[in-house]
Design a protein around this motif. Structure first.
Motif, PDB file in Angstrom:
ATOM      1  N   ILE A  33       0.840  -1.207   0.000  1.00  0.00           N
ATOM      2  CA  ILE A  33       0.000   0.000   0.000  1.00  0.00           C
ATOM      3  C   ILE A  33       0.871   1.251   0.000  1.00  0.00           C
ATOM      4  CG2 ILE A  33      -1.671   1.336   1.349  1.00  0.00           C
ATOM      5  CD1 ILE A  33      -2.835  -1.389   2.282  1.00  0.00           C
ATOM      6  N   VAL A  34       1.921   1.263   0.823  1.00  0.00           N
ATOM      7  CA  VAL A  34       2.826   2.421   0.892  1.00  0.00           C
ATOM      8  C   VAL A  34       3.499   2.638  -0.457  1.00  0.00           C
ATOM      9  CG1 VAL A  34       4.986   3.252   1.897  1.00  0.00           C
ATOM     10  CG2 VAL A  34       3.199   2.362   3.379  1.00  0.00           C
ATOM     11  N   ASP A  35       3.949   1.564  -1.096  1.00  0.00           N
ATOM     12  CA  ASP A  35       4.582   1.700  -2.419  1.00  0.00           C
ATOM     13  C   ASP A  35       3.592   2.228  -3.447  1.00  0.00           C
ATOM     14  OD1 ASP A  35       6.995   0.839  -1.427  1.00  0.00           O
ATOM     15  OD2 ASP A  35       6.716  -1.258  -2.064  1.00  0.00           O
ATOM     16  N   ASP A  36       2.350   1.780  -3.360  1.00  0.00           N
ATOM     17  CA  ASP A  36       1.303   2.257  -4.270  1.00  0.00           C
ATOM     18  C   ASP A  36       1.057   3.756  -4.073  1.00  0.00           C
ATOM     19  OD1 ASP A  36      -0.848   2.001  -6.179  1.00  0.00           O
ATOM     20  OD2 ASP A  36      -2.234   2.092  -4.468  1.00  0.00           O
ATOM     21  N   ALA A  38       3.137   5.934  -2.721  1.00  0.00           N
ATOM     22  CA  ALA A  38       4.350   6.652  -3.133  1.00  0.00           C
ATOM     23  C   ALA A  38       4.390   6.798  -4.653  1.00  0.00           C
ATOM     24  CB  ALA A  38       5.593   5.923  -2.629  1.00  0.00           C
ATOM     25  N   GLY A  39       3.991   5.760  -5.372  1.00  0.00           N
ATOM     26  CA  GLY A  39       3.936   5.842  -6.828  1.00  0.00           C
ATOM     27  C   GLY A  39       2.957   6.901  -7.298  1.00  0.00           C
ATOM     28  N   LYS A  40       1.833   7.017  -6.594  1.00  0.00           N
ATOM     29  CA  LYS A  40       0.844   8.037  -6.951  1.00  0.00           C
ATOM     30  C   LYS A  40       1.394   9.439  -6.699  1.00  0.00           C
ATOM     31  CE  LYS A  40      -3.126   5.084  -6.281  1.00  0.00           C
ATOM     32  NZ  LYS A  40      -4.335   4.795  -5.560  1.00  0.00           N
ATOM     33  N   PHE A  41       2.115   9.617  -5.587  1.00  0.00           N
ATOM     34  CA  PHE A  41       2.711  10.928  -5.301  1.00  0.00           C
ATOM     35  C   PHE A  41       3.755  11.285  -6.356  1.00  0.00           C
ATOM     36  CE2 PHE A  41       1.084  10.719  -0.878  1.00  0.00           C
ATOM     37  CZ  PHE A  41       0.663  12.018  -0.746  1.00  0.00           C
ATOM     38  N   LYS A  42       4.558  10.300  -6.774  1.00  0.00           N
ATOM     39  CA  LYS A  42       5.610  10.563  -7.762  1.00  0.00           C
ATOM     40  C   LYS A  42       5.024  10.881  -9.132  1.00  0.00           C
ATOM     41  CE  LYS A  42       9.130   7.647  -5.606  1.00  0.00           C
ATOM     42  NZ  LYS A  42       9.871   6.380  -5.728  1.00  0.00           N
ATOM     43  N   ALA A  43       3.960  10.186  -9.512  1.00  0.00           N
ATOM     44  CA  ALA A  43       3.386  10.344 -10.851  1.00  0.00           C
ATOM     45  C   ALA A  43       2.458  11.547 -10.968  1.00  0.00           C
ATOM     46  CB  ALA A  43       2.628   9.084 -11.238  1.00  0.00           C
ATOM     47  N   ALA A  44       1.998  12.074  -9.858  1.00  0.00           N
ATOM     48  CA  ALA A  44       0.975  13.120  -9.885  1.00  0.00           C
ATOM     49  C   ALA A  44       1.543  14.468 -10.330  1.00  0.00           C
ATOM     50  CB  ALA A  44       0.339  13.262  -8.511  1.00  0.00           C
ATOM     51  N   VAL A  76      -8.819   7.964   0.588  1.00  0.00           N
ATOM     52  CA  VAL A  76      -8.579   8.155   2.011  1.00  0.00           C
ATOM     53  C   VAL A  76      -7.617   7.057   2.446  1.00  0.00           C
ATOM     54  CG1 VAL A  76      -9.605   8.159   4.310  1.00  0.00           C
ATOM     55  CG2 VAL A  76     -10.863   9.137   2.386  1.00  0.00           C
ATOM     56  N   TYR A  77      -6.483   7.458   2.998  1.00  0.00           N
ATOM     57  CA  TYR A  77      -5.479   6.516   3.485  1.00  0.00           C
ATOM     58  C   TYR A  77      -5.174   6.821   4.941  1.00  0.00           C
ATOM     59  CZ  TYR A  77      -4.352   5.572  -1.437  1.00  0.00           C
ATOM     60  OH  TYR A  77      -4.409   5.240  -2.752  1.00  0.00           O
ATOM     61  N   LYS A  78      -4.638   5.835   5.631  1.00  0.00           N
ATOM     62  CA  LYS A  78      -4.173   6.079   6.999  1.00  0.00           C
ATOM     63  C   LYS A  78      -3.004   7.063   6.929  1.00  0.00           C
ATOM     64  CE  LYS A  78      -3.893   2.923  10.053  1.00  0.00           C
ATOM     65  NZ  LYS A  78      -3.543   1.746  10.844  1.00  0.00           N
ATOM     66  N   ASN A  79      -2.967   7.995   7.867  1.00  0.00           N
ATOM     67  CA  ASN A  79      -1.907   9.009   7.869  1.00  0.00           C
ATOM     68  C   ASN A  79      -0.521   8.392   7.992  1.00  0.00           C
ATOM     69  OD1 ASN A  79      -3.664  11.134   7.536  1.00  0.00           O
ATOM     70  ND2 ASN A  79      -3.871  11.514   9.718  1.00  0.00           N
ATOM     71  N   SER A  80      -0.385   7.336   8.797  1.00  0.00           N
ATOM     72  CA  SER A  80       0.935   6.718   8.984  1.00  0.00           C
ATOM     73  C   SER A  80       1.445   6.143   7.661  1.00  0.00           C
ATOM     74  CB  SER A  80       0.881   5.631  10.053  1.00  0.00           C
ATOM     75  OG  SER A  80      -0.071   4.637   9.701  1.00  0.00           O
ATOM     76  N   LEU A  81       0.575   5.530   6.887  1.00  0.00           N
ATOM     77  CA  LEU A  81       0.984   4.979   5.593  1.00  0.00           C
ATOM     78  C   LEU A  81       1.299   6.103   4.611  1.00  0.00           C
ATOM     79  CD1 LEU A  81      -1.607   2.066   5.192  1.00  0.00           C
ATOM     80  CD2 LEU A  81       0.705   1.964   6.120  1.00  0.00           C
ATOM     81  N   THR A  82       0.504   7.154   4.647  1.00  0.00           N
ATOM     82  CA  THR A  82       0.732   8.283   3.747  1.00  0.00           C
ATOM     83  C   THR A  82       2.053   8.976   4.080  1.00  0.00           C
ATOM     84  OG1 THR A  82      -1.659   8.589   3.625  1.00  0.00           O
ATOM     85  CG2 THR A  82      -0.304  10.385   2.803  1.00  0.00           C
ATOM     86  N   ARG A  83       2.372   9.111   5.357  1.00  0.00           N
ATOM     87  CA  ARG A  83       3.645   9.734   5.752  1.00  0.00           C
ATOM     88  C   ARG A  83       4.832   8.936   5.216  1.00  0.00           C
ATOM     89  NH1 ARG A  83       1.116  10.184  10.852  1.00  0.00           N
ATOM     90  NH2 ARG A  83       0.260  12.256  11.105  1.00  0.00           N
ATOM     91  N   ALA A  85       4.842   6.994   2.648  1.00  0.00           N
ATOM     92  CA  ALA A  85       4.847   7.129   1.188  1.00  0.00           C
ATOM     93  C   ALA A  85       5.438   8.469   0.756  1.00  0.00           C
ATOM     94  CB  ALA A  85       3.438   6.968   0.646  1.00  0.00           C
ATOM     95  N   THR A  86       5.122   9.528   1.484  1.00  0.00           N
ATOM     96  CA  THR A  86       5.660  10.840   1.117  1.00  0.00           C
ATOM     97  C   THR A  86       7.170  10.884   1.311  1.00  0.00           C
ATOM     98  OG1 THR A  86       5.203  11.771   3.301  1.00  0.00           O
ATOM     99  CG2 THR A  86       3.533  12.095   1.588  1.00  0.00           C
ATOM    100  N   GLU A  87       7.660  10.177   2.317  1.00  0.00           N
ATOM    101  CA  GLU A  87       9.109  10.103   2.525  1.00  0.00           C
ATOM    102  C   GLU A  87       9.779   9.391   1.363  1.00  0.00           C
ATOM    103  OE1 GLU A  87       9.514   8.311   6.374  1.00  0.00           O
ATOM    104  OE2 GLU A  87       8.679  10.069   7.397  1.00  0.00           O
ATOM    105  N   ILE A  88       9.163   8.320   0.890  1.00  0.00           N
ATOM    106  CA  ILE A  88       9.702   7.580  -0.255  1.00  0.00           C
ATOM    107  C   ILE A  88       9.656   8.454  -1.509  1.00  0.00           C
ATOM    108  CG2 ILE A  88       9.285   5.626  -1.808  1.00  0.00           C
ATOM    109  CD1 ILE A  88       8.278   4.082   0.682  1.00  0.00           C
ATOM    110  N   ALA A  89       8.563   9.198  -1.674  1.00  0.00           N
ATOM    111  CA  ALA A  89       8.384  10.038  -2.865  1.00  0.00           C
ATOM    112  C   ALA A  89       9.199  11.325  -2.800  1.00  0.00           C
ATOM    113  CB  ALA A  89       6.911  10.372  -3.050  1.00  0.00           C
ATOM    114  N   GLY A  90       9.741  11.657  -1.635  1.00  0.00           N
ATOM    115  CA  GLY A  90      10.546  12.865  -1.508  1.00  0.00           C
ATOM    116  C   GLY A  90       9.750  14.142  -1.298  1.00  0.00           C
TER     117      GLY A  90
END
Length: 188
Positions: A33-36, A38-44, A76-83, A85-90
């Protein structure tokens, strides 16, 4: 089993200690889920984070419908997972806004679409609050997202550009027509 181990099993449920496989499956699921995310943040091209507290199901459904029609994904995602993912996406600077219930709108093509739709919806429904956004990789405040939403659409900007480009040609045509009419009057 010793007495201490038995007490542990009784208090904390059997699968926690023995079910290492179950826990690793949960962790593996979260990693996917986190990788998914993060991919959305990178591609957006743009991302908008909103607080949706106070909206009823019908309102959220209407917002999702409007966003879907514009090609924007609203999740809607859990904040911990989103955090994570944002670290992975930079783009972890947005983590300060990931407090409380959040929904995230991702747009891969149109930078303005999620901001415009959400801002228009927030004007009609005061409960929806824009928290922050990411515009072409840069973390932006709620005010920046609202300013982006006030810009004309892509089609509107193209028509403005076209009219600006046509103006000199139109003015030149009018000037030559006026000169030609003036010469005709003088020659007649």
């Amino acid at each position: 089993l010793s007495v201490d181990q038995r007490l542990f099993f009784c208090r904390y449920k059997w699968p926690i200690l023995i079910g290492g496989a179950k826990m690793s499956k949960a962790i593996e699921t979260k990693k996917v889920i986190v990788d998914d995310i993060a991919g959305k943040f990178k591609a957006a091209a743009s991302v908008v984070v909103v607080d949706y507290r106070g909206l009823n199901v019908a309102q959220v459904t209407e917002l999702r419908k409007q966003l879907r029609e514009a090609g924007v994904e609203f999740k809607v995602y859990k904040n911990s997972l989103t955090r994570r993912a944002t670290e992975i996406a930079g783009v972890d600077a947005i983590n300060e806004f990931l407090v409380g219930p959040n929904a995230v709108a991702f747009s891969n093509e149109d930078v303005v679409a999620p901001a415009k739709i959400i801002n228009d919806f927030a004007k009609k429904n005061e409960q929806l609050e824009i928290k922050a956004g990411i515009i072409e990789g840069n973390v932006s405040s709620a005010e920046d997202v609202k300013a982006l939403a006030e810009l004309p659409s892509r089609e509107g900007l193209l028509s403005m550009l076209l009219s600006v480009l046509q103006a000199p040609v139109r003015n030149f045509a009018l000037a030559t027509k006026a000169v030609a009419e003036q010469k005709e009057e003088q020659g007649a």
